[in-house]
Design a protein around this motif. Structure first.
Motif, PDB file in Angstrom:
ATOM      1  N   THR A 116       0.980  -1.278  -0.017  1.00 17.55           N
ATOM      2  CA  THR A 116       0.086   0.072   0.009  1.00 17.55           C
ATOM      3  C   THR A 116       0.962   1.312   0.104  1.00 17.55           C
ATOM      4  OG1 THR A 116      -1.498  -1.218   1.240  1.00 17.55           O
ATOM      5  CG2 THR A 116      -1.911   1.384   1.327  1.00 17.55           C
ATOM      6  N   LEU A 117       2.143   1.184   0.837  1.00 13.04           N
ATOM      7  CA  LEU A 117       2.975   2.275   0.735  1.00 13.04           C
ATOM      8  C   LEU A 117       3.561   2.452  -0.647  1.00 13.04           C
ATOM      9  CD1 LEU A 117       4.524   1.523   4.271  1.00 13.04           C
ATOM     10  CD2 LEU A 117       3.152   3.627   3.561  1.00 13.04           C
ATOM     11  N   ALA A 118       4.295   1.353  -1.085  1.00 15.23           N
ATOM     12  CA  ALA A 118       5.014   1.291  -2.253  1.00 15.23           C
ATOM     13  C   ALA A 118       3.980   1.766  -3.507  1.00 15.23           C
ATOM     14  CB  ALA A 118       5.558  -0.222  -2.734  1.00 15.23           C
ATOM     15  N   LEU A 161      10.751   2.433   3.771  1.00 15.98           N
ATOM     16  CA  LEU A 161      10.221   2.970   2.714  1.00 15.98           C
ATOM     17  C   LEU A 161       9.846   4.725   2.750  1.00 15.98           C
ATOM     18  CD1 LEU A 161       7.330   0.218   2.164  1.00 15.98           C
ATOM     19  CD2 LEU A 161       9.008   1.085   0.381  1.00 15.98           C
ATOM     20  N   GLN A 162      10.227   5.340   1.873  1.00 16.23           N
ATOM     21  CA  GLN A 162      10.371   6.719   1.954  1.00 16.23           C
ATOM     22  C   GLN A 162       9.066   7.350   1.786  1.00 16.23           C
ATOM     23  OE1 GLN A 162      12.944   8.815  -1.224  1.00 16.23           O
ATOM     24  NE2 GLN A 162      13.676  10.112   0.285  1.00 16.23           N
ATOM     25  N   THR A 163       8.438   7.713   3.075  1.00 12.70           N
ATOM     26  CA  THR A 163       7.052   8.314   2.889  1.00 12.70           C
ATOM     27  C   THR A 163       7.404   9.923   3.346  1.00 12.70           C
ATOM     28  OG1 THR A 163       6.949   7.469   5.155  1.00 12.70           O
ATOM     29  CG2 THR A 163       6.003   6.163   3.275  1.00 12.70           C
ATOM     30  N   GLN A 170      -2.655  12.216   1.737  1.00 10.69           N
ATOM     31  CA  GLN A 170      -2.033  11.008   1.458  1.00 10.69           C
ATOM     32  C   GLN A 170      -1.658  10.470   2.859  1.00 10.69           C
ATOM     33  OE1 GLN A 170       1.274  12.107  -0.795  1.00 10.69           O
ATOM     34  NE2 GLN A 170       0.423  10.860  -2.636  1.00 10.69           N
ATOM     35  N   ASP A 171      -1.334  11.223   3.839  1.00  9.31           N
ATOM     36  CA  ASP A 171      -0.906  10.772   5.075  1.00  9.31           C
ATOM     37  C   ASP A 171      -2.155  10.023   5.898  1.00  9.31           C
ATOM     38  OD1 ASP A 171      -0.733  10.990   8.174  1.00  9.31           O
ATOM     39  OD2 ASP A 171       1.452  11.220   7.637  1.00  9.31           O
ATOM     40  N   GLU A 172      -3.326  10.788   5.663  1.00  9.46           N
ATOM     41  CA  GLU A 172      -4.555  10.433   6.311  1.00  9.46           C
ATOM     42  C   GLU A 172      -5.127   9.292   5.646  1.00  9.46           C
ATOM     43  OE1 GLU A 172      -7.113  13.967   6.245  1.00  9.46           O
ATOM     44  OE2 GLU A 172      -6.037  14.974   7.760  1.00  9.46           O
ATOM     45  N   ASP A 173      -4.932   9.010   4.239  1.00 10.16           N
ATOM     46  CA  ASP A 173      -5.685   8.286   3.652  1.00 10.16           C
ATOM     47  C   ASP A 173      -4.812   6.754   3.968  1.00 10.16           C
ATOM     48  OD1 ASP A 173      -7.512   9.737   2.308  1.00 10.16           O
ATOM     49  OD2 ASP A 173      -6.106   9.652   0.318  1.00 10.16           O
ATOM     50  N   LEU A 174      -3.302   6.826   4.258  1.00 10.13           N
ATOM     51  CA  LEU A 174      -2.597   5.767   4.547  1.00 10.13           C
ATOM     52  C   LEU A 174      -2.995   5.457   6.095  1.00 10.13           C
ATOM     53  CD1 LEU A 174       0.898   6.610   3.439  1.00 10.13           C
ATOM     54  CD2 LEU A 174      -0.629   4.752   2.709  1.00 10.13           C
ATOM     55  N   GLN A 175      -3.454   6.085   6.737  1.00 12.46           N
ATOM     56  CA  GLN A 175      -3.766   5.727   8.240  1.00 12.46           C
ATOM     57  C   GLN A 175      -5.107   5.004   8.082  1.00 12.46           C
ATOM     58  OE1 GLN A 175      -3.063   8.670  11.413  1.00 12.46           O
ATOM     59  NE2 GLN A 175      -2.221   9.966  10.090  1.00 12.46           N
ATOM     60  N   LYS A 176      -6.045   5.501   7.367  1.00 18.40           N
ATOM     61  CA  LYS A 176      -7.176   5.025   7.203  1.00 18.40           C
ATOM     62  C   LYS A 176      -7.100   3.477   6.661  1.00 18.40           C
ATOM     63  CE  LYS A 176      -9.940   9.413   6.580  1.00 18.40           C
ATOM     64  NZ  LYS A 176     -10.711  10.017   5.781  1.00 18.40           N
ATOM     65  N   ALA A 177      -6.373   3.457   5.577  1.00 20.54           N
ATOM     66  CA  ALA A 177      -5.869   2.173   4.934  1.00 20.54           C
ATOM     67  C   ALA A 177      -5.563   0.932   5.918  1.00 20.54           C
ATOM     68  CB  ALA A 177      -5.392   2.215   3.734  1.00 20.54           C
ATOM     69  N   TYR A 178      -4.708   1.496   6.542  1.00 21.44           N
ATOM     70  CA  TYR A 178      -3.971   0.410   7.548  1.00 21.44           C
ATOM     71  C   TYR A 178      -4.816   0.066   8.783  1.00 21.44           C
ATOM     72  CZ  TYR A 178       0.531   0.080   5.205  1.00 21.44           C
ATOM     73  OH  TYR A 178       1.217  -0.110   4.051  1.00 21.44           O
ATOM     74  N   LEU A 179      -5.851   1.065   9.185  1.00 22.45           N
ATOM     75  CA  LEU A 179      -6.654   0.857  10.115  1.00 22.45           C
ATOM     76  C   LEU A 179      -7.681  -0.381   9.908  1.00 22.45           C
ATOM     77  CD1 LEU A 179      -7.308   1.958  13.056  1.00 22.45           C
ATOM     78  CD2 LEU A 179      -8.915   3.477  12.217  1.00 22.45           C
ATOM     79  N   ASN A 180      -7.803  -0.274   8.394  1.00 20.87           N
ATOM     80  CA  ASN A 180      -8.833  -1.332   7.845  1.00 20.87           C
ATOM     81  C   ASN A 180      -8.056  -2.631   7.964  1.00 20.87           C
ATOM     82  OD1 ASN A 180     -11.069  -2.573   6.506  1.00 20.87           O
ATOM     83  ND2 ASN A 180      -9.839  -2.380   4.738  1.00 20.87           N
ATOM     84  N   MET A 181      -6.641  -2.656   7.406  1.00 22.19           N
ATOM     85  CA  MET A 181      -6.131  -4.081   7.124  1.00 22.19           C
ATOM     86  C   MET A 181      -4.977  -4.462   7.948  1.00 22.19           C
ATOM     87  SD  MET A 181      -3.822  -3.184   3.790  1.00 22.19           S
ATOM     88  CE  MET A 181      -2.772  -1.680   3.735  1.00 22.19           C
ATOM     89  N   ALA A 182      -4.483  -3.563   8.718  1.00 25.22           N
ATOM     90  CA  ALA A 182      -3.508  -3.818   9.750  1.00 25.22           C
ATOM     91  C   ALA A 182      -3.313  -2.879  10.872  1.00 25.22           C
ATOM     92  CB  ALA A 182      -1.997  -4.011   9.106  1.00 25.22           C
ATOM     93  N   PRO A 183      -4.173  -2.857  12.022  1.00 19.82           N
ATOM     94  CA  PRO A 183      -4.784  -1.583  12.653  1.00 19.82           C
ATOM     95  C   PRO A 183      -3.397  -1.395  13.545  1.00 19.82           C
ATOM     96  CG  PRO A 183      -6.425  -3.418  12.696  1.00 19.82           C
ATOM     97  CD  PRO A 183      -5.289  -3.895  11.838  1.00 19.82           C
ATOM     98  N   GLY A 193       2.887   9.594  17.522  1.00 19.30           N
ATOM     99  CA  GLY A 193       3.062  10.834  16.925  1.00 19.30           C
ATOM    100  C   GLY A 193       3.646  11.088  15.638  1.00 19.30           C
ATOM    101  N   LYS A 194       4.303  10.019  15.150  1.00 15.66           N
ATOM    102  CA  LYS A 194       5.108  10.184  14.053  1.00 15.66           C
ATOM    103  C   LYS A 194       4.338   9.294  12.857  1.00 15.66           C
ATOM    104  CE  LYS A 194       9.220  10.471  16.655  1.00 15.66           C
ATOM    105  NZ  LYS A 194      10.676   9.900  16.880  1.00 15.66           N
ATOM    106  N   THR A 195       3.492  10.240  11.958  1.00 16.28           N
ATOM    107  CA  THR A 195       2.964   9.519  11.129  1.00 16.28           C
ATOM    108  C   THR A 195       3.902   9.333   9.768  1.00 16.28           C
ATOM    109  OG1 THR A 195       2.122  11.662  10.277  1.00 16.28           O
ATOM    110  CG2 THR A 195       0.632  10.309  11.747  1.00 16.28           C
TER     111      THR A 195
END
Length: 442
Positions: A116-118, A161-163, A170-183, A193-195
């Motif tokens: 998802t990050l890549a 992975l360079q984020t 994009q940061d918020e979308d990643l947090q939501k995506a991972y909350l769904n598949m890898a909380p 506090g380091k998103t």
């Protein structure tokens, strides 16, 4: 949930809280399966004119990133013990490509996906110096893992992975995506506090798994997914020789196998005694073997004559010992996925010792008996993995199979490494590649 979709169909019987542990095979022809109740001391002998195995691959063979109490916090489901593989191996079915293990590249500690990050934000693999290294090694899964291992070994780690620098959206979308598949990954970001937009995500490889949907390990099947045991079909992670089919491909394969099984049944003569136990002597032997674990005293022990003392073993202890052996001698995380002929020879001997010890385990209840059977399934698969790793004398898939005695690939090995258990011995066979468009039958 899955059973509910078919439970109301009058032609389908669903057996829940039942653990299948072996096939009923007579003259290399499937006759059904053996199972035990998880809650009640019952052994089932299930008659069947055809069987479709779709039990999934094998996890828990190797020492994971999180050993000890958390040893089943892993990429692949811990309840996939390799049961389907083990039943086929013991029955003498021909198996293929167990040397092509799968190792996932994951977020460090949380074992969360990196794809998802890549793919989602285009994050590149970088080392501690900020250098992008992914193109240097290649972009397949095995190459991404291999590159990360080498960068760490050569002192340029840790790897990430360079984020840093992605947008707030994009940061918020990643947090939501991972909350769904890898909380656990999202929770880590929130707790620290380091998103991802302010801190790169560290990466690492998992322990090896045996999964035919990602790689090519499993039963040696015909085009219609029949195994070398007549009437036994395979689909999904247990069907070998068809890598990178993933979930959707497994669904298609299941349909192919089911239709072929129905066609196979239609071509059989009507049996005279289908509802009777297919092989009473064999069934009685299985029952006696199972009762041995249930009747074996918890105070029983193995006496070591040299030490002059008794040793006591539990399933957990033997499982952890197995994972240590595979990690150290058969190319696990601890050995940077590397192995040699000498190390594999040691691994094979130690796994054989653990198999002997597993016969002396005791079970106070049926769930404990299930754990013993699961351990034995993993040990059976370990033996095949070791034999296959030793048989392919090249390094074709870096990290997936890093053979230190044969560090390069060779066109001479453009073939399948197969195996079959015969007279208690695992014999290695070599099969030619099946070319695109060809129909393959055994």
């Amino acid at each position: 949930i899955l059973a509910k979709a078919v439970a109301d169909k009058p032609q389908i019987s669903v057996m829940e809280r039942v653990n299948v542990f072996d096939y009923v095979v007579v003259d290399n022809c499937i006759k059904g399966a053996y199972a035990i109740g998880v809650d009640e001391p019952v052994m089932y002998v299930i008659s069947a004119r055809a069987v479709l195995c779709a039990t999934g691959g094998a996890a828990g063979l190797y020492k994971p990133n999180h050993p000890g109490f958390s040893r089943h916090k892993m990429w692949y489901p811990p309840f996939n013990t390799g049961a389907g593989y083990a039943m086929g191996i013991r029955t003498g079915a021909e198996m293929t490509t167990f040397e092509m293990r799968f190792i996932a590249l994951r977020c460090k500690d949380t074992i969360a996906p990196t794809g998802t990050l890549a793919q989602g934000v285009g994050a590149k693999q970088i080392n501690a110096l900020g250098q992008v290294y992914e193109q240097k090694y290649g972009l397949t899964t095995s190459q991404r893992v291999h590159g990360t291992v080498i960068e760490n070994l050569e002192g340029r780690g840790p790897c990430y992975l360079q984020t840093v620098g992605i947008t707030r959206e994009q940061d918020e979308d990643l947090q939501k995506a991972y909350l769904n598949m890898a909380p656990s990954q999202t929770l880590r970001w929130l707790e620290s506090g380091k998103t991802p937009r302010v801190q790169n995500v560290e990466i690492e490889g998992t322990e090896p798994y045996i999964v035919g949907g990602h790689t090519a390990s499993g039963y040696w099947v015909s085009t219609d997914r029949e195994t070398t045991v007549k009437g036994l079909f395979a689909a999904g992670d247990v069907a070998g020789g068809c890598p990178q089919k993933y979930a959707t491909g497994a669904f298609v394969e299941g349909e192919i196998a089911a239709k072929a099984a129905a066609k196979y049944i239609a071509g059989l003569r009507a049996p005279d005694s289908f509802d009777h136990i297919p092989d009473k002597v064999q069934a009685e032997e299985k029952r006696y073997w199972l009762e041995g674990f249930l009747n074996y005293s918890h105070t029983s022990s193995i006496v070591d004559p040299a030490a002059g003392s008794a040793e006591y073993f539990t399933v957990n202890e033997l499982e952890e010992a197995m994972q240590e052996v595979m990690d150290e001698h058969a190319g696990g995380i601890g050995s940077h996925y590397c192995f040699s002929e000498s190390s594999l020879h040691i691994a094979a001997g130690k796994i054989k010792e653990l198999e002997k010890k597993s016969e002396l385990l005791s079970a106070g209840q049926m769930q404990e008996l299930v754990y013993i059977l699961e351990l034995k399934e993993r040990l059976t698969v370990c033996k095949s993995v070791i034999a296959h790793l030793a048989a392919r004398k090249e390094t074709r898939w870096h990290s997936f199979a890093e053979n230190m005695d044969y560090p390069d690939s060779s066109s001479r090995w453009n073939r399948y490494v197969n195996s079959r258990l015969e007279d208690g011995r695992l014999n290695i066979l070599f099969r030619p590649l099946v070319q695109e468009g060809e129909i393959y039958e055994h």
